[in-house]
Structure formats: C-alpha cells, structure tokens
Design an enzyme around this catalytic site. Structure first.
Site, PDB file in Angstrom:
ATOM      1  N   ARG A 140      82.182  65.238   2.724  1.00  0.00           N
ATOM      2  CA  ARG A 140      81.946  64.582   4.017  1.00  0.00           C
ATOM      3  C   ARG A 140      82.061  63.059   3.967  1.00  0.00           C
ATOM      4  O   ARG A 140      81.394  62.364   4.704  1.00  0.00           O
ATOM      5  CB  ARG A 140      80.571  64.984   4.594  1.00  0.00           C
ATOM      6  CG  ARG A 140      80.408  66.461   4.879  1.00  0.00           C
ATOM      7  CD  ARG A 140      81.381  66.999   5.908  1.00  0.00           C
ATOM      8  NE  ARG A 140      81.254  68.440   6.024  1.00  0.00           N
ATOM      9  CZ  ARG A 140      81.952  69.321   5.301  1.00  0.00           C
ATOM     10  NH1 ARG A 140      82.840  68.902   4.428  1.00  0.00           N
ATOM     11  NH2 ARG A 140      81.772  70.613   5.455  1.00  0.00           N
ATOM     12  N   SER A 197      76.871  69.135  12.968  1.00  0.00           N
ATOM     13  CA  SER A 197      75.790  69.064  11.981  1.00  0.00           C
ATOM     14  C   SER A 197      75.211  67.653  11.953  1.00  0.00           C
ATOM     15  O   SER A 197      75.951  66.680  11.805  1.00  0.00           O
ATOM     16  CB  SER A 197      76.313  69.422  10.583  1.00  0.00           C
ATOM     17  OG  SER A 197      76.800  70.739  10.560  1.00  0.00           O
ATOM     18  N   GLU A 248      75.133  63.187   8.801  1.00  0.00           N
ATOM     19  CA  GLU A 248      76.567  63.468   8.938  1.00  0.00           C
ATOM     20  C   GLU A 248      77.057  62.865  10.252  1.00  0.00           C
ATOM     21  O   GLU A 248      78.168  62.383  10.346  1.00  0.00           O
ATOM     22  CB  GLU A 248      76.821  64.976   8.909  1.00  0.00           C
ATOM     23  CG  GLU A 248      78.289  65.330   8.880  1.00  0.00           C
ATOM     24  CD  GLU A 248      78.547  66.792   8.521  1.00  0.00           C
ATOM     25  OE1 GLU A 248      79.399  67.392   9.187  1.00  0.00           O
ATOM     26  OE2 GLU A 248      77.914  67.317   7.587  1.00  0.00           O
TER      27      GLU A 248
END
Length: 258
Positions: free
Chosen positions: A142, A184, A254
């Site tokens: 990520r 998320s 995130e």
C-alpha cells in the site's frame, strides 16, 4: 491548465468536504511544484483546509495497445481498464474489479486485493515526463514513492483474462459496506487485520455524528449522510488510540487525510 471547482462532498467516495479550487493539468502543461496531485478521491478524507490540489485532466484518460505493450493514462478510470482487459483477453487485470478510482490513484498507493497488487503487473511509469522502470521505484504494501507526478503507465501484457478469478474477487466484495466510505481506513498490520483489531476494542458499529465504524466491516468508516471531517477524524484517532492501548499496535491510515 485550468481551474475547476470540485465539491468533495459530492466527488469523494466518502462524501465529505467542501467546494475547493483544483488545478487541472492538461497535456504538455508544466507540472506545478507547489500542489498535491490527487486522483478520483476514492481514498481521500479532505479537510476544510487542504493543501493546494491538482488533478490530471481527461487528456490523461486513454488506453493504447501496441504489440504486447499496453499504455494507459493515469486519469483513466479503473473500470475502463478492467473492461478493456476483459474485451482484449489480457491476463493479470482481474483484481482491478475490486478497486474504484483512477489508475494513477491505484499506482500512487500500490493498491491491491489479497496477494494482487498493481506493481506486480506494471512495467514502467512516466513520472515528471520520464519513463522509469518499476524496479527503480521504491514500493511495498500500500505504498509507492513516486517522487513526482505519474501521468502514464506501461504494462507488458499476455493473453488469458481469467473470468473465474474475476468472479472470486468480486465475491470478496460481499463483506464490504455499500454506504459511502473511503475504502479500508487502515492498512492491515503485519500478520493481523485492522478490522479485527477495531472490532476487538469494541468500536465496530460505533457512531460519531453521521460517521460510523461499519457493522458490515469494522475497517470501513462510513458516512450515513452529512458526516463531517471532524467526526471522521475523531473516529480514526479513537481507533488508533484504543488499538495501541490494548494491543501495542500502531494503526497506519490507508485513507489519505488532507
């Protein structure tokens, strides 16, 4: 280059924000050095006082295929990339079905699903006008350090779009809430799941104003209508504090908080 007023309460997937002037970059424009590039606002939480912003215009929404090289502009919606891969029988793009937004946004955060990530399949990225091989770009779970503005992506493609894999990945969506969210909220810590930790500290289903840690999936911060930046930020900070207090784990966002 032109200025567009973007109402983030309508444009962003979490439906939070206010009308903000955003510089739109057109083909051959110099890239401003004093602005933050954003994509289609699917993982953004925009405050009332964000930094100066810019976006790529529709000049950067295109797909071309020559021999085995697929070149895609970073403003191209992920749904369009998936449709093209399906129609052209290109392997490796099935996981994009889970990921809304623009291709540039995906690359900037190395978006993915389970073991599938965009950096696994791309070949090189055009950053500040120069093609750079993915091996020379620091990236991981990520994150990707692009050190500039990505405008185009190249993929070396092979045939074999897997419809069974597509169906499997779409089925994963069944545990994601349909209420507006930014996807998320936190990255999964090593060897654990952010949703499990948020649930364990008793926050699943907890409200602050119109914002809530979803009862469908605890790592989704959802907006039931009229949610504010302050309420969203309160719940993010509360989750970080409670998880650290109980487990000694520092949750990392995130969602990009601007």
């Amino acid at each position: 280059m032109f200025i567009k007023t973007v109402d983030f309460s309508k444009f962003s997937s979490i439906k939070i924000g206010s009308p903000i002037e955003v510089v739109m970059i057109e083909k051959d424009d110099p890239i401003p050095k004093d602005r933050l590039i954003i994509g289609h606002a699917n993982n953004l939480l925009v405050s009332p006082t964000p930094p100066p912003l810019m976006m790529l215009s529709k000049d950067f929404s295109f797909i071309t295929l020559e021999d085995d090289i697929l070149t895609v502009g970073c403003a191209t919606p992920t749904g369009r990339v998936l449709s093209y891969a399906k129609k052209s029988d290109l392997a490796g793009f099935e996981f994009i079905s889970k990921l809304p937004g623009s291709l540039g946004g995906m690359v900037a955060m190395n978006a993915g699903v389970k073991s599938y990530e965009i950096f696994n399949i791309l070949d090189s990225i055009k950053i500040n006008g120069e093609w750079i091989a993915k091996e020379k770009i620091e990236h991981g779970y990520r994150f990707a350090k692009l050190n500039g503005v990505a405008t185009e992506i190249r993929f070396k493609v092979t045939k074999g779009f897997d419809k069974n894999l597509l169906e499997e990945l779409i089925a994963l969506r069944s545990n994601q809430p349909k209420t507006p969210s930014a996807g998320s909220a936190f990255k999964n810590p090593n060897g654990d799941y952010a949703g499990r930790l948020i649930d364990e500290v008793g926050l699943k289903g907890v409200y602050q104003g119109a914002m809530q840690w979803s009862e469908v999936h605890a790592n989704f911060l959802v907006n039931h209508g009229g949610g504010t930046f302050e309420d969203a930020k309160y719940l993010l900070d509360l989750a970080k504090d409670k998880v650290f207090e109980k487990f000694g784990i520092e949750l990392e966002e995130e969602v990009l908080v601007l």
